[in-house]
Enzyme design. Structure first.
Site, PDB file in Angstrom:
ATOM      1  CG  ASP A  97      -2.104   0.955   1.164  1.00  0.00           C
ATOM      2  OD1 ASP A  97      -2.642   1.344  -0.140  1.00  0.00           O
ATOM      3  OD2 ASP A  97      -2.434   1.536   2.255  1.00  0.00           O
TER       4      ASP A  97
ATOM      5  CG  ASN B   4       0.816   4.078   4.027  1.00  0.00           C
ATOM      6  OD1 ASN B   4       0.858   4.493   5.098  1.00  0.00           O
ATOM      7  ND2 ASN B   4       0.389   3.223   3.403  1.00  0.00           N
TER       8      ASN B   4
ATOM      9  CG  ASP C 174      -0.040   1.141   7.608  1.00  0.00           C
ATOM     10  OD1 ASP C 174      -0.202   0.131   8.047  1.00  0.00           O
ATOM     11  OD2 ASP C 174      -1.056   1.693   6.944  1.00  0.00           O
TER      12      ASP C 174
END
Length: 341
Positions: free
Chosen positions: A211, A216, A234
């Site tokens: 992701d 991020n 993350d």
């Protein structure tokens, strides 16, 4: 409708502080909720002034084994000196449980989103993504899922239709557009100037961040000692998939702008790892799958009170009409020549 309170309703500030104390960390009472919808994430100030980030995993989403695989991957990356924010090992463990919640604690790291119009920044990101993938290619995940057509496209489509989420006035149009898009992806009808056709099932699968959108990646200015640059946060969506999954979300804008950004990313990436240029044909199929998966994700999380507050536009006929239009745009995009760099 189930009127039972959402599990996160029990995650009060006292529970967060007690959870930290159970792992040997004692807060001074200062907590700040950080931006996260899937999980609940808090910055806590400890009695000694140190700041940490506590992440409380959404109940029922990942098994303990899957979470520990995420932690092990982060530890591998940290051991290879890749700048990721890995969970702390406290009392001999990285995963803890308190009051029914699985949680982990990481050191707090500041930063801002990277400047993606700066080609030097993109080249730097490309090098670090290559380093992540060099570690990720060493062995596969055993417990965490893969990014595939079934889990990101067909299953979300079927669930949305069976659950009656889509208004009747848009249901047929959305189903038709979704089916056409998924059939294109399934048939590997994605043009590639390198091979003619190249599909998701043809790509090599490695462990990914999963992701890697700009939110991020945290960027800190480089100081006189050379410290700074990007660090990745993350890994909650870490999974098996093609390398290009971690690149395409850093590309936006008109085709020329995306091409220039891609060239800069790959200039950095290929300094440290070979990249299969055929995977560029997967960018639009992966974007399409994310579009379908995102709608199902919002619908599945609607019982969580934070979702109606932050996504009030979701679920209306106008929303689904817009999704039909986006899917039609993606069908056209998948018929075009992929980006080149």
């Amino acid at each position: 409708m189930d009127n039972a309170p959402h599990p996160y309703a029990a995650l009060t500030p006292d529970v967060v502080l007690d959870a930290l104390a159970s792992a040997g960390l004692y807060g001074d009472g200062r907590l700040m909720a950080l931006g996260s919808y899937e999980n609940r994430v808090y910055q806590a100030v400890l009695e000694d002034g140190q700041r940490v980030v506590a992440k409380f995993y959404r109940p029922g989403r990942w098994s303990e084994e899957q979470i520990l695989e995420e932690h092990a991957f982060a530890a591998e990356l940290a051991a290879a000196e890749v700048p990721v924010v890995a969970p702390l090992v406290l009392q001999g463990a990285s995963l803890h449980r308190h009051a029914g919640f699985d949680f982990a604690v990481a050191p707090w790291r500041g930063g801002r989103q990277p400047e993606l119009d700066d080609f030097e920044v993109l080249e730097w990101l490309g090098r670090y993504l290559a380093r992540i993938h060099n570690v990720g290619a060493a062995r596969p995940f055993a417990q965490r899922p893969a990014l595939d057509l079934q889990s990101f496209g067909q299953d979300p489509r079927d669930w949305l239709l069976q659950a009656g989420i889509i208004p009747l006035d848009q249901q047929n149009a959305w189903r038709a557009a979704c089916d056409e898009a998924l059939e294109l992806i399934a048939a590997s009808t994605c043009p590639s100037s390198a091979t003619g056709r190249f599909g998701l099932k043809d790509a090599a699968s490695i462990r990914l961040h999963g992701d890697c959108h700009p939110g991020n990646v945290l960027w800190t200015p480089v100081d006189d000692a050379g410290h700074g640059g990007p660090h990745f946060v993350d890994l909650d969506d870490a999974r098996m998939g093609p390398a290009v999954q971690d690149l395409w979300m850093l590309l936006s804008g008109e085709r020329r702008q995306r091409t220039l950004r891609l060239s800069a990313l790959l200039d950095g990436y290929e300094q440290l790892r070979a990249f299969d240029r055929r995977e560029l044909a997967l960018i639009e199929p992966l974007r399409t799958l994310r579009l379908i998966h995102y709608s199902a994700w919002l619908a599945r999380r609607w019982a969580d009170p934070i979702f109606p507050v932050n996504f009030p536009w979701f679920g209306s006929s106008d929303y689904w009409r817009g999704q039909v239009g986006l899917l039609r745009e993606q069908i056209e995009a998948m018929g075009e020549e992929p980006l080149t760099a």
